[in-house]
Design a protein around this motif. Structure first.
Motif, mmCIF file in Angstrom:
data_model
loop_
_atom_site.group_PDB
_atom_site.id
_atom_site.type_symbol
_atom_site.label_atom_id
_atom_site.label_comp_id
_atom_site.label_asym_id
_atom_site.label_seq_id
_atom_site.Cartn_x
_atom_site.Cartn_y
_atom_site.Cartn_z
ATOM 1 N N PRO A 153 -3.907 7.459 -9.709
ATOM 2 C CA PRO A 153 -4.144 6.272 -8.878
ATOM 3 C C PRO A 153 -5.097 5.314 -9.571
ATOM 4 O O PRO A 153 -5.702 5.634 -10.587
ATOM 5 C CB PRO A 153 -4.789 6.867 -7.623
ATOM 6 N N GLY A 154 -5.198 4.126 -8.993
ATOM 7 C CA GLY A 154 -6.224 3.199 -9.449
ATOM 8 C C GLY A 154 -5.741 2.065 -10.312
ATOM 9 O O GLY A 154 -6.534 1.222 -10.717
ATOM 10 N N GLY A 185 -5.276 3.579 4.188
ATOM 11 C CA GLY A 185 -6.081 2.650 3.419
ATOM 12 C C GLY A 185 -7.014 3.336 2.431
ATOM 13 O O GLY A 185 -7.214 4.555 2.475
ATOM 14 N N ARG A 186 -7.571 2.532 1.533
ATOM 15 C CA ARG A 186 -8.405 3.055 0.461
ATOM 16 C C ARG A 186 -9.672 3.752 0.941
ATOM 17 O O ARG A 186 -10.011 4.818 0.417
ATOM 18 C CB ARG A 186 -8.760 1.924 -0.513
ATOM 19 N N SER A 224 -4.630 7.411 1.276
ATOM 20 C CA SER A 224 -4.782 5.962 1.091
ATOM 21 C C SER A 224 -3.486 5.219 1.361
ATOM 22 O O SER A 224 -3.513 4.066 1.820
ATOM 23 C CB SER A 224 -5.270 5.670 -0.333
ATOM 24 N N SER A 225 -2.353 5.851 1.082
ATOM 25 C CA SER A 225 -1.066 5.186 1.332
ATOM 26 C C SER A 225 -0.790 5.030 2.821
ATOM 27 O O SER A 225 0.002 4.168 3.224
ATOM 28 C CB SER A 225 0.067 5.978 0.679
ATOM 29 N N TYR A 261 -6.331 11.627 -2.272
ATOM 30 C CA TYR A 261 -6.516 10.168 -2.257
ATOM 31 C C TYR A 261 -5.172 9.452 -2.147
ATOM 32 O O TYR A 261 -5.020 8.522 -1.351
ATOM 33 C CB TYR A 261 -7.236 9.719 -3.519
ATOM 34 N N GLY A 279 -8.855 7.113 1.984
ATOM 35 C CA GLY A 279 -8.446 7.877 0.809
ATOM 36 C C GLY A 279 -9.628 8.375 0.006
ATOM 37 O O GLY A 279 -9.623 9.509 -0.495
ATOM 38 N N LEU A 280 -10.654 7.546 -0.114
ATOM 39 C CA LEU A 280 -11.854 7.970 -0.840
ATOM 40 C C LEU A 280 -12.559 9.117 -0.129
ATOM 41 O O LEU A 280 -13.072 10.038 -0.771
ATOM 42 C CB LEU A 280 -12.803 6.777 -0.997
#
Length: 239
Positions: free
Chosen positions: A88-89, A159-160, A155-156, A151, A163-164
């Motif tokens: 990711p990222g 949201g982020r 996150s999908s 994550y 996910g964190l």
């Protein structure tokens, strides 16, 4: 794969050079100071021989740092080629991979076997320590994979930020292992504060090495956009 291996090796050589200087200028003097603190009689030996011995040790250890960086960089290049689509990222993929490598190679084993402090006595046989180190490397790899997968899935959907938080759960479990694991290192003549400072210096050096590998790896291709360009060229070849 050959291209990413080359990028990784060069990135490792650059980062290893910086790390070698860190070993020479920071870690070696710190180690020597702790050794002298634990064995005050070491200063009683006169002559030039101790100076030559210390210099030789410093050169060898600094050179070992360079080789260590090259080895990690080569492994980084291979791992990036294999796992880049799953990371990711977007433009931070190299740093995510570097963090996973740091977890696997260093943090996982250190939760049970922290960096050895000069003068401290190991309570386990060498063979057993090696076996534990290898097992904890596997644990570190599992934690890194679990964190990345958590994550990606959370996150999908949420949201982020969520996910964190999900990615931090496996890391917290590994931290709990570090707190609950018994100590396998006996007490030496170095004070507790100096021992903690020494270990954090080692941690800082290894973390910096991985960060430099990721940064140099990205810059060797003009940044993260190079991956996108390469993928586009492969997917849509010119007629």
């Amino acid at each position: 794969m050959l291209q990413t291996l080359k990028r990784g090796t060069v990135a490792g050589a650059v980062a290893g050079g910086v790390y070698g200087l860190f070993v020479w200028l920071v870690l070696n003097p710190f180690t020597a100071a702790l050794e002298h603190a634990g064995h005050g009689h070491a200063h009683d030996h006169g002559g030039a021989e101790p100076v030559v011995s210390e210099l030789t040790t410093a050169v060898v250890s600094a050179g070992g740092g360079v080789l260590w960086g090259i080895l990690l960089g080569a492994g980084f290049g291979v791992a990036y080629f294999l796992f880049e689509p799953a990371l990711p990222g977007e433009d931070l993929k190299g740093y995510v991979l570097a963090g996973a490598g740091f977890l696997t190679v260093s943090v996982g084993p250190w939760t049970v076997l922290p960096p050895a402090v000069p003068g401290a006595e190991a309570l386990l046989a060498t063979e057993l320590r090696i076996a534990i180190y290898g097992a904890m490397m596997a644990v570190g790899a599992v934690v890194a994979v679990a964190s990345v997968l958590a994550y990606g899935r959370v996150s999908s959907r949420r949201g982020r930020p969520a996910g964190l938080v999900a990615a931090a759960v496996p890391l917290a479990a590994l931290a709990a292992v570090a707190v609950l694991a018994p100590s396998f290192v006996g007490g030496g003549e170095v004070g507790a504060e100096l021992a903690v400072a020494y270990r954090w210096t080692v941690v800082f050096g290894q973390a910096g090495l991985w960060a430099l590998i990721a940064t140099t790896f990205a810059r060797l291709e003009g940044g993260p956009d190079a991956t996108i360009t390469t993928s586009s060229t492969t997917a849509y070849p010119a007629d």
